[in-house]
Motif scaffolding. Structure first.
Motif, mmCIF file in Angstrom:
data_model
loop_
_atom_site.group_PDB
_atom_site.id
_atom_site.type_symbol
_atom_site.label_atom_id
_atom_site.label_comp_id
_atom_site.label_asym_id
_atom_site.label_seq_id
_atom_site.Cartn_x
_atom_site.Cartn_y
_atom_site.Cartn_z
ATOM 1 N N TYR A 228 1.020 -1.276 -0.044
ATOM 2 C CA TYR A 228 0.101 -0.020 -0.167
ATOM 3 C C TYR A 228 0.898 1.242 -0.110
ATOM 4 O O TYR A 228 1.811 1.324 0.793
ATOM 5 C CB TYR A 228 -0.933 0.057 1.168
ATOM 6 C CG TYR A 228 -1.584 -1.378 1.309
ATOM 7 C CD1 TYR A 228 -2.926 -1.644 0.562
ATOM 8 C CD2 TYR A 228 -1.102 -2.346 2.056
ATOM 9 C CE1 TYR A 228 -3.583 -2.844 0.718
ATOM 10 C CE2 TYR A 228 -1.897 -3.621 2.371
ATOM 11 C CZ TYR A 228 -3.059 -3.841 1.522
ATOM 12 O OH TYR A 228 -3.872 -4.877 1.499
ATOM 13 N N ASP B 120 -7.993 -3.073 -1.870
ATOM 14 C CA ASP B 120 -6.745 -2.327 -1.717
ATOM 15 C C ASP B 120 -6.847 -0.971 -1.475
ATOM 16 O O ASP B 120 -6.295 -0.446 -0.855
ATOM 17 C CB ASP B 120 -5.769 -2.748 -2.993
ATOM 18 C CG ASP B 120 -5.262 -4.353 -3.183
ATOM 19 O OD1 ASP B 120 -5.394 -5.112 -1.676
ATOM 20 O OD2 ASP B 120 -4.854 -4.731 -4.086
ATOM 21 N N GLU C 73 -5.670 1.189 1.529
ATOM 22 C CA GLU C 73 -4.631 2.055 1.673
ATOM 23 C C GLU C 73 -5.036 3.460 2.218
ATOM 24 O O GLU C 73 -4.328 3.891 2.866
ATOM 25 C CB GLU C 73 -4.286 2.259 0.118
ATOM 26 C CG GLU C 73 -3.105 3.212 -0.226
ATOM 27 C CD GLU C 73 -2.658 3.094 -1.733
ATOM 28 O OE1 GLU C 73 -2.101 2.122 -1.948
ATOM 29 O OE2 GLU C 73 -3.223 3.993 -2.474
#
Length: 137
Positions: free
Chosen positions: A25, A103, A107
């Motif tokens: 990330y 994702d 992040e």
């Protein structure tokens, strides 16, 4: 500053070994604020344990002043746990939150928590001169 990546690995409960990569990330903050990050399973859930720190070296009074004045309550609605990391060499905190499979969401979560940390450190460090007498006695 260029974005830098943090990699989250799953830590096996029984052995303590990091067994597999869960994701990488991009973070908007300097990674020196993160001393460690990993995920571990508890029950059916996967939780991230992010260990935050203050880079540098500190006299004892500054160490204590930072810990005393850092507001972990800022994470109240953002994380499951935010507490002092008593095993850290520098002032440090453990932030625990649910691992997010998406994702982009993960992040954003990491950056949100790091943003809170960096802002709070800036506030606390800027006040050290004003409270030095309280801690030097």
């Amino acid at each position: 500053m260029e974005n830098i990546s943090l990699v989250i690995m799953e830590k096996e409960k029984d052995t303590g070994f990091l067994s597999r990569e869960l994701g990488s990330y991009e973070v908007k903050y300097d990674t020196e604020y993160v001393s460690s990050i990993y995920a571990s399973r508890e029950d059916e859930n996967l939780y991230v344990n992010m260990y935050l720190t203050v880079p540098g070296e500190f006299e004892d009074w500054k160490y204590n002043a930072i810990l005393d004045n850092y507001d972990t309550g800022l994470y109240k609605d953002k994380a499951l746990l935010a507490e002092e990391d008593e095993d850290s060499y520098n002032p440090g905190w453990v932030i625990k939150f649910l691992f997010l499979e998406n994702d982009n969401e993960m992040e954003e979560k990491i950056n949100e928590l790091l943003g809170i940390h960096v802002s709070e450190l800036e506030r606390v460090l800027s006040q050290l001169k004003n409270i030095e007498d309280e801690y030097r006695d």
